[in-house]
Enzyme design. Structure first.
Site, PDB file in Angstrom:
ATOM      1  N   GLN A  40      26.574  19.012  53.986  1.00 29.36           N
ATOM      2  CA  GLN A  40      26.393  17.841  54.833  1.00 29.36           C
ATOM      3  C   GLN A  40      27.642  16.961  54.773  1.00 29.36           C
ATOM      4  OE1 GLN A  40      22.667  15.841  54.384  1.00 29.36           O
ATOM      5  NE2 GLN A  40      23.117  14.457  56.073  1.00 29.36           N
ATOM      6  N   PHE A  41      28.565  17.231  55.704  1.00 36.17           N
ATOM      7  CA  PHE A  41      29.820  16.490  55.717  1.00 36.17           C
ATOM      8  C   PHE A  41      29.608  15.005  55.963  1.00 36.17           C
ATOM      9  CE2 PHE A  41      29.304  17.110  60.218  1.00 36.17           C
ATOM     10  CZ  PHE A  41      29.928  16.012  60.807  1.00 36.17           C
ATOM     11  N   THR A  42      28.486  14.619  56.555  1.00 36.13           N
ATOM     12  CA  THR A  42      28.244  13.206  56.844  1.00 36.13           C
ATOM     13  C   THR A  42      28.081  12.370  55.578  1.00 36.13           C
ATOM     14  OG1 THR A  42      25.866  13.569  57.132  1.00 36.13           O
ATOM     15  CG2 THR A  42      27.244  13.691  59.110  1.00 36.13           C
TER      16      THR A  42
END
Length: 150
Positions: free
Chosen positions: A78-80
């Site tokens: 989850q790059f966010t």
């Protein structure tokens, strides 16, 4: 690296209508990888994840690890989690690692976690549009950052 650990009674990851991973009791681990992260960050988080005592013992005290309860784990990239909201209202993901760094570190983290846990773990699919369903047990949600060790 940043992780969000959610203690769950059950969870699944679905991609394009097909279940990729499903577990009962254990963790859903959301993993964000920064451009300056290394295997040392991954190793530290793996040990912390497997040793974290957030499951109830027979007296109802959070005193047991995921290993102690023979729990399962799903890891979802989850790059966010690397978002910066310092300026304006649109998050910036400039701190997130590019694919050539993040994919190998994601795979390394998952393999190291499986070795430490002593059994296979579930995963999502890097870069895919995933639907993550879970029943957060407690709720218990823990955020850990490998750079500030908390």
């Amino acid at each position: 690296m940043r992780i969000v650990i959610q203690r769950v009674s059950q969870a699944s990851v679905t991609i394009a209508g097909k279940t990729k991973s499903a577990i009962g009791q254990g963790y859903v681990v959301l993993l964000g990888i920064g451009s300056d992260d290394t295997k040392e960050d991954a190793n530290w988080l793996v040990k912390k994840t497997c040793s974290l005592r957030v499951f109830d013992d027979p007296d109802g005290v959070m005193n047991l690890s995921v290993r102690d309860v023979d729990g399962d784990i799903i890891v979802v990239s989850q790059f966010t989690l690397m978002a910066s909201t310092k300026k304006g209202n649109r998050p910036s993901w400039i701190k997130a690692a590019p694919h050539d760094i993040s994919i190998p570190l994601y795979e390394y983290f998952c393999q190291a976690l499986a070795r430490e846990l002593g059994k296979p773990i579930g995963t999502g699919e890097f870069g895919a549009d995933m639907k993550v369903q879970l029943i957060n047990d407690g709720p218990v949600t823990i955020c850990i950052d490998s750079k500030n060790k908390e």
